[in-house]
Scaffold this motif. Sequence first.
Motif, PDB file in Angstrom:
ATOM      1  N   MET A   1       0.821  -1.208   0.000  1.00  0.00           N
ATOM      2  CA  MET A   1       0.000   0.000   0.000  1.00  0.00           C
ATOM      3  C   MET A   1       0.865   1.273   0.000  1.00  0.00           C
ATOM      4  O   MET A   1       0.537   2.254  -0.651  1.00  0.00           O
ATOM      5  CB  MET A   1      -0.928   0.004   1.226  1.00  0.00           C
ATOM      6  CG  MET A   1      -1.883   1.188   1.289  1.00  0.00           C
ATOM      7  SD  MET A   1      -3.018   1.272  -0.098  1.00  0.00           S
ATOM      8  CE  MET A   1      -4.140  -0.057   0.337  1.00  0.00           C
ATOM      9  N   LYS A   2       1.969   1.225   0.754  1.00  0.00           N
ATOM     10  CA  LYS A   2       2.855   2.384   0.834  1.00  0.00           C
ATOM     11  C   LYS A   2       3.440   2.719  -0.531  1.00  0.00           C
ATOM     12  O   LYS A   2       3.551   3.897  -0.901  1.00  0.00           O
ATOM     13  CB  LYS A   2       3.990   2.106   1.836  1.00  0.00           C
ATOM     14  CG  LYS A   2       4.861   3.332   2.108  1.00  0.00           C
ATOM     15  CD  LYS A   2       5.897   3.033   3.172  1.00  0.00           C
ATOM     16  CE  LYS A   2       6.749   4.269   3.449  1.00  0.00           C
ATOM     17  NZ  LYS A   2       7.768   4.020   4.487  1.00  0.00           N
ATOM     18  N   LYS A   3       3.804   1.672  -1.294  1.00  0.00           N
ATOM     19  CA  LYS A   3       4.359   1.892  -2.633  1.00  0.00           C
ATOM     20  C   LYS A   3       3.320   2.508  -3.564  1.00  0.00           C
ATOM     21  O   LYS A   3       3.646   3.366  -4.394  1.00  0.00           O
ATOM     22  CB  LYS A   3       4.873   0.574  -3.212  1.00  0.00           C
ATOM     23  CG  LYS A   3       6.131   0.044  -2.528  1.00  0.00           C
ATOM     24  CD  LYS A   3       6.611  -1.241  -3.178  1.00  0.00           C
ATOM     25  CE  LYS A   3       7.885  -1.745  -2.495  1.00  0.00           C
ATOM     26  NZ  LYS A   3       8.372  -3.011  -3.109  1.00  0.00           N
ATOM     27  N   VAL A   4       2.077   2.067  -3.417  1.00  0.00           N
ATOM     28  CA  VAL A   4       0.980   2.616  -4.234  1.00  0.00           C
ATOM     29  C   VAL A   4       0.802   4.101  -3.938  1.00  0.00           C
ATOM     30  O   VAL A   4       0.633   4.920  -4.849  1.00  0.00           O
ATOM     31  CB  VAL A   4      -0.346   1.860  -3.959  1.00  0.00           C
ATOM     32  CG1 VAL A   4      -1.508   2.535  -4.697  1.00  0.00           C
ATOM     33  CG2 VAL A   4      -0.229   0.405  -4.387  1.00  0.00           C
ATOM     34  N   LYS A   5       0.856   4.452  -2.649  1.00  0.00           N
ATOM     35  CA  LYS A   5       0.716   5.856  -2.242  1.00  0.00           C
ATOM     36  C   LYS A   5       1.839   6.713  -2.833  1.00  0.00           C
ATOM     37  O   LYS A   5       1.597   7.828  -3.301  1.00  0.00           O
ATOM     38  CB  LYS A   5       0.727   5.963  -0.720  1.00  0.00           C
ATOM     39  CG  LYS A   5      -0.523   5.417  -0.033  1.00  0.00           C
ATOM     40  CD  LYS A   5      -0.408   5.580   1.474  1.00  0.00           C
ATOM     41  CE  LYS A   5      -1.642   5.038   2.180  1.00  0.00           C
ATOM     42  NZ  LYS A   5      -1.547   5.188   3.654  1.00  0.00           N
ATOM     43  N   ILE A   6       3.048   6.170  -2.813  1.00  0.00           N
ATOM     44  CA  ILE A   6       4.200   6.904  -3.349  1.00  0.00           C
ATOM     45  C   ILE A   6       4.037   7.135  -4.850  1.00  0.00           C
ATOM     46  O   ILE A   6       4.313   8.228  -5.359  1.00  0.00           O
ATOM     47  CB  ILE A   6       5.517   6.139  -3.061  1.00  0.00           C
ATOM     48  CG1 ILE A   6       5.803   6.141  -1.560  1.00  0.00           C
ATOM     49  CG2 ILE A   6       6.682   6.773  -3.821  1.00  0.00           C
ATOM     50  CD1 ILE A   6       6.984   5.278  -1.150  1.00  0.00           C
ATOM     51  N   VAL A   7       3.569   6.112  -5.554  1.00  0.00           N
ATOM     52  CA  VAL A   7       3.351   6.222  -7.002  1.00  0.00           C
ATOM     53  C   VAL A   7       2.281   7.268  -7.307  1.00  0.00           C
ATOM     54  O   VAL A   7       2.449   8.113  -8.198  1.00  0.00           O
ATOM     55  CB  VAL A   7       2.935   4.861  -7.611  1.00  0.00           C
ATOM     56  CG1 VAL A   7       2.493   5.039  -9.064  1.00  0.00           C
ATOM     57  CG2 VAL A   7       4.090   3.874  -7.534  1.00  0.00           C
ATOM     58  N   ILE A   8       1.168   7.228  -6.550  1.00  0.00           N
ATOM     59  CA  ILE A   8       0.077   8.195  -6.733  1.00  0.00           C
ATOM     60  C   ILE A   8       0.582   9.609  -6.479  1.00  0.00           C
ATOM     61  O   ILE A   8       0.304  10.538  -7.253  1.00  0.00           O
ATOM     62  CB  ILE A   8      -1.102   7.882  -5.782  1.00  0.00           C
ATOM     63  CG1 ILE A   8      -1.764   6.549  -6.142  1.00  0.00           C
ATOM     64  CG2 ILE A   8      -2.137   9.012  -5.838  1.00  0.00           C
ATOM     65  CD1 ILE A   8      -2.424   6.507  -7.483  1.00  0.00           C
ATOM     66  N   ASP A   9       1.340   9.788  -5.399  1.00  0.00           N
ATOM     67  CA  ASP A   9       1.869  11.114  -5.056  1.00  0.00           C
ATOM     68  C   ASP A   9       2.837  11.616  -6.124  1.00  0.00           C
ATOM     69  O   ASP A   9       2.822  12.797  -6.478  1.00  0.00           O
ATOM     70  CB  ASP A   9       2.569  11.067  -3.696  1.00  0.00           C
ATOM     71  CG  ASP A   9       1.591  10.851  -2.554  1.00  0.00           C
ATOM     72  OD1 ASP A   9       0.377  10.957  -2.792  1.00  0.00           O
ATOM     73  OD2 ASP A   9       2.044  10.566  -1.428  1.00  0.00           O
ATOM     74  N   ALA A  10       3.685  10.719  -6.618  1.00  0.00           N
ATOM     75  CA  ALA A  10       4.660  11.085  -7.655  1.00  0.00           C
ATOM     76  C   ALA A  10       3.942  11.493  -8.944  1.00  0.00           C
ATOM     77  O   ALA A  10       4.326  12.476  -9.604  1.00  0.00           O
ATOM     78  CB  ALA A  10       5.602   9.923  -7.924  1.00  0.00           C
ATOM     79  N   LEU A  11       2.890  10.750  -9.293  1.00  0.00           N
ATOM     80  CA  LEU A  11       2.110  11.062 -10.494  1.00  0.00           C
ATOM     81  C   LEU A  11       1.411  12.414 -10.352  1.00  0.00           C
ATOM     82  O   LEU A  11       1.341  13.196 -11.298  1.00  0.00           O
ATOM     83  CB  LEU A  11       1.077   9.965 -10.756  1.00  0.00           C
ATOM     84  CG  LEU A  11       1.596   8.655 -11.349  1.00  0.00           C
ATOM     85  CD1 LEU A  11       0.488   7.606 -11.384  1.00  0.00           C
ATOM     86  CD2 LEU A  11       2.147   8.881 -12.753  1.00  0.00           C
ATOM     87  N   MET A  12       0.904  12.692  -9.148  1.00  0.00           N
ATOM     88  CA  MET A  12       0.239  13.971  -8.897  1.00  0.00           C
ATOM     89  C   MET A  12       1.212  15.127  -9.046  1.00  0.00           C
ATOM     90  O   MET A  12       0.898  16.151  -9.646  1.00  0.00           O
ATOM     91  CB  MET A  12      -0.380  13.994  -7.493  1.00  0.00           C
ATOM     92  CG  MET A  12      -1.747  13.367  -7.398  1.00  0.00           C
ATOM     93  SD  MET A  12      -2.669  13.916  -5.926  1.00  0.00           S
ATOM     94  CE  MET A  12      -1.572  13.388  -4.615  1.00  0.00           C
ATOM     95  N   TYR A  13       2.397  14.960  -8.478  1.00  0.00           N
ATOM     96  CA  TYR A  13       3.403  16.025  -8.551  1.00  0.00           C
ATOM     97  C   TYR A  13       3.820  16.255 -10.001  1.00  0.00           C
ATOM     98  O   TYR A  13       3.930  17.405 -10.456  1.00  0.00           O
ATOM     99  CB  TYR A  13       4.629  15.652  -7.709  1.00  0.00           C
ATOM    100  CG  TYR A  13       5.691  16.727  -7.694  1.00  0.00           C
ATOM    101  CD1 TYR A  13       5.604  17.787  -6.795  1.00  0.00           C
ATOM    102  CD2 TYR A  13       6.759  16.685  -8.579  1.00  0.00           C
ATOM    103  CE1 TYR A  13       6.565  18.788  -6.788  1.00  0.00           C
ATOM    104  CE2 TYR A  13       7.725  17.682  -8.579  1.00  0.00           C
ATOM    105  CZ  TYR A  13       7.625  18.730  -7.680  1.00  0.00           C
ATOM    106  OH  TYR A  13       8.567  19.722  -7.683  1.00  0.00           O
ATOM    107  N   ALA A  14       4.028  15.155 -10.738  1.00  0.00           N
ATOM    108  CA  ALA A  14       4.447  15.260 -12.141  1.00  0.00           C
ATOM    109  C   ALA A  14       3.357  15.911 -12.991  1.00  0.00           C
ATOM    110  O   ALA A  14       3.632  16.800 -13.810  1.00  0.00           O
ATOM    111  CB  ALA A  14       4.780  13.874 -12.681  1.00  0.00           C
ATOM    112  N   SER A  15       2.108  15.490 -12.781  1.00  0.00           N
ATOM    113  CA  SER A  15       1.007  16.041 -13.580  1.00  0.00           C
ATOM    114  C   SER A  15       0.765  17.509 -13.252  1.00  0.00           C
ATOM    115  O   SER A  15       0.441  18.307 -14.134  1.00  0.00           O
ATOM    116  CB  SER A  15      -0.274  15.226 -13.364  1.00  0.00           C
ATOM    117  OG  SER A  15      -0.661  15.212 -12.006  1.00  0.00           O
ATOM    118  N   LEU A  16       0.967  17.881 -11.973  1.00  0.00           N
ATOM    119  CA  LEU A  16       0.810  19.284 -11.593  1.00  0.00           C
ATOM    120  C   LEU A  16       1.854  20.153 -12.278  1.00  0.00           C
ATOM    121  O   LEU A  16       1.560  21.262 -12.721  1.00  0.00           O
ATOM    122  CB  LEU A  16       0.914  19.443 -10.068  1.00  0.00           C
ATOM    123  CG  LEU A  16       0.743  20.869  -9.528  1.00  0.00           C
ATOM    124  CD1 LEU A  16      -0.654  21.394  -9.853  1.00  0.00           C
ATOM    125  CD2 LEU A  16       0.984  20.913  -8.020  1.00  0.00           C
TER     126      LEU A  16
END
Length: 216
Positions: A1-16
């Motif tokens: 779950m922690k890895k999924v959260k990191i991926v989601i956060d990274a994608l959000m930062y990149a898309s922003l």
Amino acid sequence: MKKVKIVIDALMYASLSILLGYHITDNKVHEYLGIFTFALFMIHHLLNISYYKNLFKGKYNFIRVMSLVTDILMFVMMIGVMISSMGISSYVFKFGGTTKLLRSMHLFCTSWLFVLVNVHLALHIYPYISNFRIDIKKSMFEYAIYLISILLFAYGVYYLIDVKVWDSLFLLKDFKYYDYSESLIHYYTGYIASSFVVVMIIYLILMMKLQRKKAK
């Protein structure tokens, strides 16, 4: 779950970072990517539902209060971005009737979202930065890393001044003029450096707060 959260956060930062480079991308890409980012934002909150369950548990220190205020403001700004997006959309929603108020609202919310996202990031990586500072003291590259950090910070400040970020944050002008000739390298270097400025300012505030606490 922690890895999924990191991926989601990274994608959000990149898309922003892509979304804020409105002048770099096509408007259609901008709108659809905005929907994707909002979806990531909602997934992020669902994955961190335990955070809300524990809001009224435990004590609130300076960092926890700052984190809560940042999260609330970030949520408000994201909702503001979505509401204004629907009103000025040309492809996804097509509601029509672009207004000065909605454009100003969109500019205001996206600008503050950039700041708040990096404040949020700084609050979460603060312990890692502190550990990294301890680790580099044992490294032969200590002064080189500090020099790079100073140069990156200085460039970030220069970039923020160059794009007149205060105009967007405080709506000092009715319209934002983009430099459509700006290269990808120049924009993303500036974006990363600007993010670094916000993160370092928050880190220094937290560090000074901790030092004052220890001095008492």
